[in-house]
Design a protein around this motif. Structure first.
Motif, short mmCIF file in Angstrom:
data_model
loop_
_atom_site.label_atom_id
_atom_site.label_comp_id
_atom_site.label_asym_id
_atom_site.label_seq_id
_atom_site.Cartn_x
_atom_site.Cartn_y
_atom_site.Cartn_z
N VAL A 254 23.80 30.78 1.56
CA VAL A 254 24.10 32.34 0.75
C VAL A 254 22.77 33.12 0.25
N LEU A 255 22.42 34.18 0.77
CA LEU A 255 21.44 34.85 0.17
C LEU A 255 22.12 36.20 -0.63
N CYS A 256 21.32 36.47 -1.70
CA CYS A 256 21.88 37.79 -2.45
C CYS A 256 20.63 38.25 -2.78
N GLY A 257 20.62 39.66 -3.16
CA GLY A 257 19.65 40.70 -3.65
C GLY A 257 19.91 41.87 -4.16
N GLU A 258 19.21 42.98 -4.40
CA GLU A 258 19.60 44.14 -4.73
C GLU A 258 18.84 45.19 -4.00
N ASP A 259 19.52 46.02 -3.49
CA ASP A 259 18.77 47.06 -2.62
C ASP A 259 17.82 47.92 -3.46
N GLU A 260 16.52 48.12 -3.09
CA GLU A 260 15.77 49.05 -4.00
C GLU A 260 15.83 50.49 -4.17
N GLU A 261 16.49 50.82 -3.24
CA GLU A 261 16.82 52.64 -3.24
C GLU A 261 18.09 52.72 -3.85
N SER A 262 19.22 51.94 -3.54
CA SER A 262 20.60 52.22 -4.16
C SER A 262 20.91 51.31 -5.51
N GLU A 263 20.03 50.32 -5.50
CA GLU A 263 20.08 49.38 -6.55
C GLU A 263 21.46 48.65 -6.75
N GLU A 264 21.97 48.75 -5.63
CA GLU A 264 23.44 47.88 -5.39
C GLU A 264 22.85 46.22 -5.10
N GLU A 265 23.76 45.43 -5.77
CA GLU A 265 23.69 44.22 -5.58
C GLU A 265 24.68 43.70 -4.31
N TRP A 266 23.85 42.76 -3.45
CA TRP A 266 24.68 42.27 -2.32
C TRP A 266 24.66 40.82 -2.07
N PHE A 267 25.54 40.28 -1.23
CA PHE A 267 25.32 38.72 -0.87
C PHE A 267 25.70 38.78 0.31
N ARG A 268 25.32 37.75 1.18
CA ARG A 268 25.55 37.49 2.73
C ARG A 268 25.54 36.11 2.95
N SER A 269 26.40 35.50 3.70
CA SER A 269 26.62 34.10 3.76
C SER A 269 26.22 33.99 5.56
N PHE A 270 25.29 32.84 5.53
CA PHE A 270 24.94 32.50 6.93
C PHE A 270 25.00 31.07 7.27
N ARG A 271 25.34 30.86 8.63
CA ARG A 271 25.26 29.46 9.27
C ARG A 271 24.02 29.27 9.77
N VAL A 272 23.66 27.96 9.44
CA VAL A 272 22.20 27.37 9.77
C VAL A 272 22.39 26.03 10.54
N ASP A 273 21.94 25.71 11.66
CA ASP A 273 21.77 24.50 12.27
C ASP A 273 21.47 23.25 11.23
N ALA A 274 22.19 22.34 10.99
CA ALA A 274 21.88 21.38 9.88
C ALA A 274 20.93 20.29 10.46
N ARG A 275 20.80 20.53 11.60
CA ARG A 275 19.67 19.50 12.43
C ARG A 275 18.12 20.00 12.52
N THR A 276 18.17 21.30 12.77
CA THR A 276 17.00 22.08 12.94
C THR A 276 16.44 23.11 12.04
N GLY A 277 17.45 23.69 11.39
CA GLY A 277 17.16 24.61 10.38
C GLY A 277 17.05 26.13 11.21
N ARG A 278 17.54 26.00 12.60
CA ARG A 278 18.02 27.46 13.06
C ARG A 278 18.89 28.16 12.57
N ILE A 279 18.68 29.22 12.19
CA ILE A 279 19.66 30.45 11.73
C ILE A 279 20.43 30.74 12.70
#
Length: 320
Positions: A254-279
């Motif tokens: 999970v990545l999260c952050g804040e948009d600099e222009e809107s100042e809105e907080e967000w989070f996004r979930s990602f799948r990543v290969d557990a053997r190689t690290g490929r996103i």
């Protein structure tokens, strides 16, 4: 969907003051109803808990120690932490069961509780509450999360606030408890691979995540925030201390952050290969926030319903 990991502890949550247990071995999705409800003793404030296989017993921690109750709520034993705390806030004792259910490992944040001594990790006989061993720790923790390893060990991640984290490994081989500490103070343990051969940590500064070999902790690979394309420009991001193994070959990050222009907080979930690290790409977890994602290791994951009970999702389920 992959098979349920055989060693996985029962899924349980504290909902409305009672410990609810859920069946995730069955192919049931959507909001889960508890298959068992175990009640703490009246007057006890539960701050952490673990449930035995078959939901025949519950173990929970209060600010003062560990308690075991049966399915009817009858207290079977109570193990008090020696000495009284002089500061009520900022410390949460935690517990975790060994894979065979014979020992309960109790983390005591005694330094923050101001009991006049350092933290401790205590091993209790799960059947009787007898102390089998106690280890003094070089931590000043606020709380600790336990992870059950299929090989027989219990791992503990101690959070020390701005001072970092400590990761320890406890075992009861040959009838003698042993503890080893990993050589980091800046990595948070997030999850174990279903087969136990690797584990996932996130940098305390939230700049990257690493997959390590078990038991030694050698790095298999590291993925940084920059690898996702967030380089501190218009949309700064950090790696959250959440996620884990969706299945033996796939991480949920999970990545999260804040948009600099809107100042809105967000989070996004990602799948990543557990053997190689490929996103592998982004997915919709259905979670309420960055910490509302609990992978089960069999291809499914849990979020939280309005009721407080878990909602189970899978990639090919139209609900999640």
């Amino acid at each position: 969907m992959n098979e349920t990991p055989a060693h996985r502890p029962p899924v349980s949550r504290l909902v409305g003051g009672v410990i609810c247990v859920y069946d995730t071995a069955a192919p049931v999705f959507g909001e889960l109803a508890p298959v068992a409800v175990l009640r703490p003793r009246e007057g006890d404030e539960v701050v952490g808990h673990a449930v035995a296989a078959g939901a025949v017993r519950a173990y929970y921690t209060t600010l003062d120690g560990a308690v075991c109750v049966d399915a009817d709520g009858t207290e079977l034993w109570r193990s008090d932490i020696e000495g009284e705390w002089s500061d009520r806030y900022g410390h949460r004792p935690g517990c975790g069961l060994s894979p065979d259910g014979r020992q309960l490992w109790l983390y005591q944040p005694d330094a923050t509780a101001r009991r006049g001594r350092g933290d401790a990790w205590t091993v209790l006989d799960a059947g009787t509450g007898e102390v089998l061993g106690r280890f003094g720790l070089e931590t000043v923790g606020q709380g600790g999360e336990h992870f059950t390893h299929p090989g027989g060990a219990v791992l503990l991640c101690v959070g020390e606030g701005q001072d970092g984290t400590a990761v320890l490994r406890g075992s009861f081989a040959g009838g003698t408890p042993e503890v080893a500490t990993y050589p980091w103070s800046d990595r948070c343990l997030i999850g174990l691979a279903p087969d136990g051969r690797h584990f996932l940590t996130v940098d305390h500064g939230q700049g990257d995540f690493t997959v390590h070999a078990y038991p030694g902790g050698e790095s298999a690979f590291t993925v940084t925030v920059d690898d996702f394309g967030y380089d501190g420009g218009e949309c700064e991001a950090v790696v959250e201390w959440s996620g884990g193994y969706l299945d033996p070959d796939t991480l949920a990050v999970v990545l999260c952050g804040e948009d600099e222009e809107s100042e809105e907080e967000w989070f996004r979930s990602f799948r990543v290969d557990a053997r190689t690290g490929r996103i592998l790409g982004e997915f919709d977890s259905g979670g309420r926030g960055p910490y509302d994602l609990h992978p089960l290791g069999d291809g499914s994951w849990l979020t939280t319903a309005d009721s407080g009970h878990p909602v189970r999702h899978r990639a090919d389920d139209p609900r999640g």
